[in-house]
Scaffold this active site. Structure first.
Site, PDB file in Angstrom:
ATOM      1  N   LYS A   1      37.370  40.942  49.039  1.00 34.06           N
ATOM      2  CA  LYS A   1      37.869  42.243  48.566  1.00 34.06           C
ATOM      3  C   LYS A   1      36.729  43.056  47.967  1.00 34.06           C
ATOM      4  CE  LYS A   1      41.072  44.394  45.260  1.00 34.06           C
ATOM      5  NZ  LYS A   1      42.159  44.164  44.266  1.00 34.06           N
TER       6      LYS A   1
ATOM      7  N   LYS B   1      35.837  38.757  45.226  1.00 33.59           N
ATOM      8  CA  LYS B   1      35.919  40.214  45.062  1.00 33.59           C
ATOM      9  C   LYS B   1      34.633  40.728  44.439  1.00 33.59           C
ATOM     10  CE  LYS B   1      38.780  43.602  42.520  1.00 33.59           C
ATOM     11  NZ  LYS B   1      40.004  43.754  41.687  1.00 33.59           N
TER      12      LYS B   1
ATOM     13  N   ASP C   1      43.854  38.898  39.682  1.00 28.95           N
ATOM     14  CA  ASP C   1      42.441  39.253  39.848  1.00 28.95           C
ATOM     15  C   ASP C   1      41.722  38.922  38.541  1.00 28.95           C
ATOM     16  OD1 ASP C   1      43.746  40.488  42.032  1.00 28.95           O
ATOM     17  OD2 ASP C   1      42.241  42.076  42.138  1.00 28.95           O
TER      18      ASP C   1
END
Length: 328
Positions: free
Chosen positions: A264, A228, A165
């Site tokens: 996400k 995300k 991430d």
């Protein structure tokens, strides 16, 4: 509503089977022209649609399915300076067996930790099927030189992380240096190897929905496997509206390129009611293909406890006491 400008006229690259957007990333000016050519976001319409979808109710059987689906989509997360190997092992045990009194409870999708804790998480989750995600690239601010960011990624991958991430350089993005952001994502993606890459925009710092739409397309063009919303470290994190906007982007990107990208939302999603609202957004916007933890995740920690409490209520007809779930 489409979120992309019409695809550019075929270039030599696209006629040879390359991306229809290859020319859009050929230079800083080309990328700026493409991103600023995306349709402007209708703020009122976006927020009204997100609010409307959030009022949908689902019946008991569907609710039970939605709760299990939401549990299976959680990246169970600990990203604190006080993290210890013991805390990470405890979180891993909870990810594998969220409810020790009910072995039918699904496992979570992943455990998300800092790079120095990735090896501990990998050892604790070995053979479980639960992924190890690691934040990287000087998370959460992203204020570091590129070689430092890439070293961060290499450490996490070497420790066995299945997913990375990363955070984008919001300063570069907000000052219009889109190619710099694009090239950093491309470089990080190359260091990931077989690990999947989630690109974090920190939507609360991007100021406008137009910027969130541009960041979504920029991340996807650069090779993100997931886009995300947030780090969970700022005041405004995932919201139904910004997640809806990103779901529209991945839907339209697949229509244009054939490439599917996950979404996400992270930060601020704490209750079963919240999670179900987001699942309705996924189904109604991107479609059933995204209703799977390979393509949709929740970045959360406290959410799992509420899902477990609601799951137990559905199966027994009563709520458990406060000691039914562990406090992470």
């Amino acid at each position: 509503m489409p979120t992309t400008a019409p695809p550019p006229k075929p270039s030599a690259a696209s006629e040879r089977g390359g991306s229809p957007f290859a020319d859009a990333t050929a230079s800083d000016s080309a990328l700026r022209r493409f991103l600023h050519g995306l349709p402007g976001v209708d703020t009122v319409g976006l927020e009204a649609r997100a609010a409307s979808l959030g009022t949908r109710s689902i019946k008991t059987t569907a609710k039970a399915y939605a709760i299990d689906l939401a549990i299976s989509m959680i990246d169970l997360t600990t990203l604190e300076g006080a993290d210890t190997p013991g805390k990470v092992r405890a979180l891993a045990a909870k990810a594998v067996n969220p409810d020790p009194l009910d072995r039918t409870t699904p496992r979570t999708a992943a455990v998300c930790v800092y790079p120095d804790m990735a090896q501990t998480a990998v050892a604790a989750l070995s053979g479980s099927g639960v992924k190890v995600a690691s934040v990287a690239t000087a998370f959460p601010a992203g204020r570091a030189a590129l070689d430092v960011k890439l070293a961060d990624v290499r450490d996490a991958v070497a420790a066995g992380a299945d997913e990375i991430d990363m955070v984008i350089d919001r300063g570069a993005f907000l000052s219009g240096r889109y190619l710099k952001v694009y090239e950093e994502i491309v470089a990080v993606k190359a260091e990931c190897g077989s690990a999947r890459l989630k690109v974090i925009f920190e939507t609360g710092e991007l100021s406008t929905y137009d910027n969130i739409r541009r960041a979504s397309w920029l991340g996807m063009l650069a090779g993100a496997d997931f886009i995300k919303t947030s780090t969970g470290k700022v005041a405004t994190n995932a919201t139904p509206a910004n997640t809806l906007l990103m779901l529209e982007a991945v839907r339209d990107f697949r229509e244009q390129t054939g490439v599917q990208v996950g979404v996400k939302p992270a930060g601020g999603i704490r209750t079963t009611k919240d999670a179900i609202k987001f699942l309705v957004l996924v189904n109604e916007t991107a479609g059933e293909d995204w209703l799977d933890n390979h393509w949709f995740r929740f970045g959360a920690s406290s959410l799992l406890n509420d899902l477990l409490m609601q799951r137990q209520k559905l199966s027994t007809g009563r709520y458990s006491g406060p000691d039914y779930v562990t406090v992470d």
